[in-house]
Design a protein around this motif. Structure first.
Motif, mmCIF file in Angstrom:
data_model
loop_
_atom_site.group_PDB
_atom_site.id
_atom_site.type_symbol
_atom_site.label_atom_id
_atom_site.label_comp_id
_atom_site.label_asym_id
_atom_site.label_seq_id
_atom_site.Cartn_x
_atom_site.Cartn_y
_atom_site.Cartn_z
ATOM 1 N N SER B 32 48.226 27.338 49.859
ATOM 2 C CA SER B 32 47.811 28.430 50.740
ATOM 3 C C SER B 32 46.397 28.862 50.397
ATOM 4 C CB SER B 32 48.740 29.635 50.584
ATOM 5 O OG SER B 32 50.082 29.268 50.787
ATOM 6 N N PHE B 34 43.169 31.747 51.391
ATOM 7 C CA PHE B 34 42.951 33.097 51.882
ATOM 8 C C PHE B 34 41.459 33.356 52.031
ATOM 9 C CE2 PHE B 34 47.269 34.650 51.106
ATOM 10 C CZ PHE B 34 47.747 33.648 50.280
ATOM 11 N N ARG B 92 45.820 29.736 46.456
ATOM 12 C CA ARG B 92 46.945 30.223 45.654
ATOM 13 C C ARG B 92 47.303 29.171 44.620
ATOM 14 N NH1 ARG B 92 50.297 33.937 46.232
ATOM 15 N NH2 ARG B 92 50.164 34.204 48.477
ATOM 16 N N TYR B 94 50.170 28.871 42.054
ATOM 17 C CA TYR B 94 51.453 29.519 41.781
ATOM 18 C C TYR B 94 51.408 30.891 42.446
ATOM 19 C CZ TYR B 94 55.688 31.043 39.402
ATOM 20 O OH TYR B 94 56.936 31.520 39.139
ATOM 21 N N ASN B 95 51.424 31.994 41.756
ATOM 22 C CA ASN B 95 51.320 33.294 42.410
ATOM 23 C C ASN B 95 49.901 33.836 42.420
ATOM 24 O OD1 ASN B 95 54.008 33.698 43.195
ATOM 25 N ND2 ASN B 95 54.548 34.320 41.128
ATOM 26 N N LYS B 96 49.128 33.477 41.398
ATOM 27 C CA LYS B 96 47.802 34.066 41.297
ATOM 28 C C LYS B 96 46.854 33.463 42.320
ATOM 29 C CE LYS B 96 46.481 30.718 37.767
ATOM 30 N NZ LYS B 96 46.328 30.502 36.322
ATOM 31 N N LEU B 97 45.808 34.212 42.637
ATOM 32 C CA LEU B 97 44.757 33.725 43.518
ATOM 33 C C LEU B 97 43.591 33.229 42.676
ATOM 34 C CD1 LEU B 97 44.709 36.503 46.263
ATOM 35 C CD2 LEU B 97 45.762 34.250 46.368
ATOM 36 N N PHE B 99 39.761 32.420 43.025
ATOM 37 C CA PHE B 99 38.675 32.766 43.944
ATOM 38 C C PHE B 99 37.442 31.897 43.747
ATOM 39 C CE2 PHE B 99 39.854 36.623 46.161
ATOM 40 C CZ PHE B 99 40.886 37.142 45.389
ATOM 41 N N GLY B 100 36.719 31.701 44.837
ATOM 42 C CA GLY B 100 35.360 31.215 44.745
ATOM 43 C C GLY B 100 34.446 32.409 44.484
#
Lengths: 117, 109
Positions: B32, B34, B92, B94-97, B99-100
């Motif tokens: 996923s 975002f 995503r 696992y659960n953490k995001l 980021f760039g």
């Protein structure tokens, strides 16, 4: 509905002092995350709570950082003793977690800007 | 190699034009993705997410995902000065995001 709130908004401390950051997630959100952005870098994950349990603390830099979430509501992140490289913006995010057929959405708080001198 | 890479910008577009923001990721297991928008001194605000190959549209925003190329993009149609912000791409893990570093977008009248 109130969003994620964080306190304080800014903190300036001297090296070696202790600072405690607080995060109040959105009501009903079991998942709570801490992230950090240091100057010029990307936002990085620190740890993840599900209710009061630490699900993943792989991003915590070292043992000077201690996060708690007693009772599964608000969370605190304590830095003791603070070092210069701890300066940055500390974000908290919360989510309901996965629901069948629905992607998890993390909602971020405004952040705490920490400056260690 | 960073896990999520974005061009830092600034990307400057005239008002009314299409802004195209790009992001690549290294972990093929990521499912996923975002897009968050962040105004200076404010919290990241979710614009949209995408997890299927292809396009996903929401108002003036279109997210595109190409898993074979490990590429995510965000198109903003009819750009407005109020769209001027930093746009963060996240995967995503696992659960953490993850980021760039974000791309700064400047929409000029």
């Amino acid at each position: 509905e109130a969003g994620v709130t964080q306190f304080p908004s800014h903190s300036v401390i001297e090296k070696g002092q202790t600072v405690t950051l607080r995060c109040d997630p959105i009501s009903g959100h079991d998942n709570l995350y801490w992230y950090r952005r240091v100057m010029g870098k990307e936002i990085k994950f620190l740890l993840h709570f599900v209710k009061e349990s630490k699900q993943d603390e792989s991003g915590m830099p070292n043992n000077r950082f201690l996060a708690e979430r007693t009772g599964g509501t608000y969370s605190t992140l304590k830095v003791q003793p603070a070092e210069l490289e701890d300066s940055g913006v500390y974000f908290c995010a919360s989510s309901q977690g996965y629901r069948q057929g629905r992607e998890e959405t993390q909602y971020f708080g405004p952040g705490t800007r920490l400056l260690v001198l | 190699q960073k896990e999520v890479e974005q061009n830092s910008g600034p990307l400057s577009v005239p008002e009314g034009a299409i802004a195209s923001l790009n992001c690549t990721y290294s972990d093929r297991g990521s499912q996923s993705f975002f897009w968050y928008r962040q105004y200076s001194g404010k919290s990241p605000e979710l614009i949209m997410f995408i997890y299927s190959n292809g396009d996903k549209e929401d108002g003036r925003f279109t997210a595109q995902l190409n898993k074979a190329s490990q590429y995510v993009s965000l198109l903003i149609r009819d750009s407005q000065p109020s769209d001027s912000a930093t746009y963060l791409c996240a995967a995503r893990g696992y659960n953490k995001l993850i980021f760039g570093a974000g791309t700064r977008l400047a929409v000029h009248p």
